[in-house]
Design a protein around this motif. Sequence first.
Motif, short mmCIF file in Angstrom:
data_model
loop_
_atom_site.label_atom_id
_atom_site.label_comp_id
_atom_site.label_asym_id
_atom_site.label_seq_id
_atom_site.Cartn_x
_atom_site.Cartn_y
_atom_site.Cartn_z
N PRO A 229 67.71 26.86 30.03
CA PRO A 229 67.41 25.76 29.00
C PRO A 229 68.22 26.10 27.40
O PRO A 229 68.70 25.19 26.99
CB PRO A 229 65.93 25.94 28.82
CG PRO A 229 65.48 26.13 30.18
CD PRO A 229 66.48 27.43 30.73
N ARG A 230 68.24 27.35 27.08
CA ARG A 230 68.72 27.52 25.69
C ARG A 230 70.62 27.27 26.17
O ARG A 230 70.97 26.74 25.10
CB ARG A 230 68.56 29.13 25.67
CG ARG A 230 69.30 29.38 24.36
CD ARG A 230 68.87 30.86 24.00
NE ARG A 230 69.47 31.35 22.81
CZ ARG A 230 68.84 31.13 21.35
NH1 ARG A 230 67.69 30.40 21.29
NH2 ARG A 230 69.48 31.53 20.37
N GLU A 231 70.97 27.57 27.12
CA GLU A 231 72.57 27.54 27.27
C GLU A 231 72.78 25.84 27.43
O GLU A 231 73.32 25.25 26.76
CB GLU A 231 73.14 28.06 28.41
CG GLU A 231 73.09 29.53 28.28
CD GLU A 231 71.82 30.30 28.40
OE1 GLU A 231 71.65 31.28 27.64
OE2 GLU A 231 70.85 29.69 29.01
N ASN A 232 71.77 25.33 28.21
CA ASN A 232 71.82 23.49 28.40
C ASN A 232 71.87 22.97 27.20
O ASN A 232 72.42 21.93 26.93
CB ASN A 232 71.02 23.46 29.32
CG ASN A 232 71.06 21.79 29.85
OD1 ASN A 232 72.06 21.43 30.30
ND2 ASN A 232 70.10 20.98 29.53
N GLU A 233 70.99 23.59 26.21
CA GLU A 233 70.90 22.92 24.87
C GLU A 233 72.12 22.83 24.09
O GLU A 233 72.58 21.70 23.34
CB GLU A 233 70.01 23.72 24.03
CG GLU A 233 69.63 22.96 22.56
CD GLU A 233 68.69 24.03 21.89
OE1 GLU A 233 68.24 23.49 20.77
OE2 GLU A 233 68.56 25.27 22.09
N ILE A 234 72.83 23.91 24.17
CA ILE A 234 74.30 24.12 23.75
C ILE A 234 75.17 22.99 24.22
O ILE A 234 75.97 22.21 23.56
CB ILE A 234 74.87 25.36 23.58
CG1 ILE A 234 74.03 26.34 22.76
CG2 ILE A 234 76.60 25.36 23.33
CD1 ILE A 234 74.11 25.84 21.32
N VAL A 235 75.04 22.90 25.56
CA VAL A 235 75.84 21.79 26.31
C VAL A 235 75.69 20.50 25.86
O VAL A 235 76.65 19.79 25.68
CB VAL A 235 75.72 21.96 27.90
CG1 VAL A 235 76.39 20.76 28.58
CG2 VAL A 235 76.22 23.49 28.39
N GLU A 236 74.40 19.81 25.60
CA GLU A 236 74.09 18.84 25.06
C GLU A 236 74.40 18.44 23.92
O GLU A 236 74.70 17.49 23.57
CB GLU A 236 72.60 18.65 25.42
CG GLU A 236 71.94 18.46 26.96
CD GLU A 236 72.86 17.25 27.66
OE1 GLU A 236 72.85 16.25 26.93
OE2 GLU A 236 73.23 17.36 28.78
N MET A 237 74.65 19.60 22.98
CA MET A 237 74.91 19.34 21.48
C MET A 237 76.28 19.14 21.70
O MET A 237 76.82 18.35 20.85
CB MET A 237 74.60 20.72 20.83
CG MET A 237 73.27 20.69 20.36
SD MET A 237 73.07 22.68 19.69
CE MET A 237 73.99 22.41 18.10
N HIS A 238 77.17 19.66 22.44
CA HIS A 238 78.82 19.28 22.71
C HIS A 238 78.96 17.95 23.17
O HIS A 238 79.59 17.05 22.76
CB HIS A 238 79.31 20.27 23.53
CG HIS A 238 79.67 21.64 22.97
ND1 HIS A 238 78.57 22.69 22.75
CD2 HIS A 238 80.69 22.14 22.54
CE1 HIS A 238 79.05 23.68 22.08
NE2 HIS A 238 80.54 23.44 21.83
N ARG A 239 78.10 17.46 24.14
CA ARG A 239 78.00 16.03 24.61
C ARG A 239 77.89 15.02 23.60
O ARG A 239 78.35 14.09 23.28
CB ARG A 239 77.04 16.10 25.91
CG ARG A 239 77.49 16.68 27.01
CD ARG A 239 76.62 16.40 28.32
NE ARG A 239 77.27 16.91 29.46
CZ ARG A 239 76.47 16.70 30.64
NH1 ARG A 239 75.07 16.47 30.72
NH2 ARG A 239 77.08 17.18 31.74
N ALA A 240 76.70 15.49 22.73
CA ALA A 240 76.35 14.63 21.83
C ALA A 240 77.29 14.35 20.41
O ALA A 240 77.45 13.40 20.05
CB ALA A 240 75.20 15.06 20.98
N ALA A 241 78.07 15.47 20.18
CA ALA A 241 79.21 15.55 19.25
C ALA A 241 80.24 14.55 19.67
O ALA A 241 81.00 14.01 18.94
CB ALA A 241 79.57 17.02 19.08
N LEU A 242 80.31 14.64 21.07
CA LEU A 242 81.64 13.88 21.65
C LEU A 242 81.26 12.50 21.29
O LEU A 242 81.95 11.43 21.19
CB LEU A 242 81.99 14.21 23.17
CG LEU A 242 82.51 15.54 23.27
CD1 LEU A 242 82.74 15.67 24.89
CD2 LEU A 242 83.74 15.52 22.78
N VAL A 243 79.91 11.98 21.63
CA VAL A 243 79.56 10.36 21.53
C VAL A 243 79.72 10.59 20.08
O VAL A 243 80.02 9.08 19.73
CB VAL A 243 77.96 10.31 21.97
CG1 VAL A 243 77.33 9.13 21.54
CG2 VAL A 243 77.79 10.69 23.48
#
Length: 274
Positions: A229-243
Amino acid sequence: MGAAPVIESFAHWSSTGECWRDRPVLLLERATLMRRLLTGSLKSAGARQIITAENEQEARAIIETDLPGMVITDWKAEVENPREALSLVKAVRSSENPAYRDVPIVLTSQRTSRSEVERARDAGISEFLRKPLATGDFLNRVQHAATPRPFVRETRFAGPDRRRKPRTANDPLFKRQRDVEDGLVDALQAARNACYALAVEIARDGCEHARRVSVSLKQYLTAVSEFGPRENEIVEMHRAALVQLDEAHEADTPVRLAVVKGLEDVVQMRLAKL
């Protein structure tokens, strides 16, 4: 990788027992002769009502009020920016109105390079059809588009499920949650594979700010030894940044740079704690 996508019925009207012929069909085609040809083809296929539009603004209004069972639109031939050329598709797919956001969309285009087809697919179209059109091919694609498929909503994608074939051990790049569940790859490697695919997509667009987001994610996923979950949080932050970057594509450079710099700072703090 990331959180499991939200899967909804596709299309909304299919759950009521209707088919695309029972609902209005919206046709956005700027060329008069082609518009007449496609209208005739749709009528011969049994479409009961065909509503034509000559521009995107008109098409959007029709979609919101008439709730068509099918949208057939052309690629804006005069627009070089693919983001603007596919703005109608993205507007429909990003809508919060379930009555039409999952409507089947068939895109017709004279542009048929691999990168352009991928852009259209990633924007959320149901089918892509090359111009000039053969009537038989056109109607086949319309029927394929109308076949109910899962509608996927993720951070950076909304549209019909792009996966049409089951994954096998021969596939080169396992990156889906389902691949992990099937034991084809572990979660961390799937995330790294998804990062690689993302880098390829970003390279296609040539956006330097987006490229830095990809580099940041690769740096983080290379450094961690497990994926939770902690690593996935960072992944989702990168996706959100691209949005955010996509939505702010017309903003001044400092605005876009702030998005990237803030993300990079968070990643460096996380890496320092490893």
